[in-house]
Motif scaffolding. Structure first.
Motif, PDB file in Angstrom:
ATOM      1  N   ASP A 117       1.351   5.728  -0.887  1.00  0.00           N
ATOM      2  CA  ASP A 117       0.643   7.008  -0.842  1.00  0.00           C
ATOM      3  C   ASP A 117       0.421   7.616  -2.221  1.00  0.00           C
ATOM      4  OD1 ASP A 117       0.381   7.044   1.942  1.00  0.00           O
ATOM      5  OD2 ASP A 117       2.393   7.877   2.198  1.00  0.00           O
ATOM      6  N   MET A 176       0.843  -1.180   0.000  1.00  0.00           N
ATOM      7  CA  MET A 176       0.000   0.000   0.000  1.00  0.00           C
ATOM      8  C   MET A 176       0.889   1.246   0.000  1.00  0.00           C
ATOM      9  SD  MET A 176      -2.539  -1.973   0.085  1.00  0.00           S
ATOM     10  CE  MET A 176      -3.862  -0.756   0.002  1.00  0.00           C
ATOM     11  N   ARG A 193      -3.128   3.797  -1.382  1.00  0.00           N
ATOM     12  CA  ARG A 193      -3.610   3.538  -0.030  1.00  0.00           C
ATOM     13  C   ARG A 193      -5.092   3.901   0.142  1.00  0.00           C
ATOM     14  NH1 ARG A 193      -0.190   2.701   3.947  1.00  0.00           N
ATOM     15  NH2 ARG A 193       1.467   3.885   2.907  1.00  0.00           N
TER      16      ARG A 193
END
Length: 245
Positions: free
Chosen positions: A71, A69, A124
């Motif tokens: 950003d 995950m 994310r």
């Protein structure tokens, strides 16, 4: 702090595997061959560990690895692409290792390392409920386009996406809105490029050029209409004119 899971991925060539991840920007944090093989890399506070594949067992050439995950998945894909292009002279899009392409609006992409481990990098804040095609609000060619999008972007099954579009276009072309026909032809051209079928891609491009689309329609579809050309550029080898985007 909560628990942290650290994936252990298989490798048959630890040095080669670690070198690959170094190319992607990971730092090697551990490497040993005695008394047993073990390695680890880390980037953005995310650790990946590597152990030998089990002996005397049928190890698939490619296998599930882990989800990562991130950003900003678009920037991560751009950085990986530039690094891999520099190392290999072109983007490795087939075989091992490879990286899948990233289209505008996507929220994930996949890297398959030299050992066959699949790492899926995901935005994310990706919506918790992804519409996996076949929306009940769509019908005809629009629904076909939606199904093909899922096969192409989430399942990364280009042949299946191509077949769905080709059959759907043949079935619904006569009654479909002109813009949807253009979208289908553009998607077919892009998928043909992805599969190395430049002749078929050019045939779909020719159909697109021959369509009587208004200036407003071409502007609204600009990104989709140039998708095949964008993919051709992404796949191209390094030369004096290429500038990573």
């Amino acid at each position: 702090m909560g628990d942290t899971a650290v994936p252990q991925l298989w490798t048959g060539d630890l040095a080669g595997t670690l070198e690959f991840y170094k190319t992607l920007g990971y730092a090697v944090t551990h490497e040993q061959t005695r008394p047993y093989v073990y390695g680890a890399v880390e980037d953005h506070d995310c650790a990946l560990h590597f152990v030998p594949a089990p002996r005397d067992s049928d190890v698939p050439a490619e296998r599930a690895g882990c989800l990562v995950m991130v950003d900003d998945v678009a920037n991560r894909h751009q950085a990986f692409t530039a690094a891999l292009r520099t190392r290999y002279g072109k983007v490795p899009a087939k075989g091992l290792p490879r990286i899948t392409r990233f289209r505008p609006g996507q929220t994930r992409f996949t890297v398959v390392d030299p050992a066959g481990n699949q790492l899926i990098y995901i935005q994310r804040d990706e919506p918790p409920k992804v519409e996996y095609g076949g929306s009940k609000e769509l019908d005809g060619l629009a629904k076909v386009l939606d199904n093909a999008r899922i096969l192409r972007d989430f399942k990364v099954d280009y042949p299946a996406a191509f077949r769905v579009l080709e059959v759907g276009l043949g079935r619904f072309r006569a009654q479909a809105p002109r813009a949807d026909v253009a979208r289908a032809l553009a998607a077919l051209a892009e998928l043909a490029v992805a599969q190395g079928e430049s002749g078929r891609a050019e045939a779909f491009r020719a159909e697109l050029r021959a369509m009587e689309l208004s200036a407003a329609e071409r502007a609204a579809l600009a990104g989709e209409l140039r998708a095949a050309d964008d993919l051709t550029t992404w796949l191209s080898e390094i030369d004096g004119t290429f500038t990573p985007r």
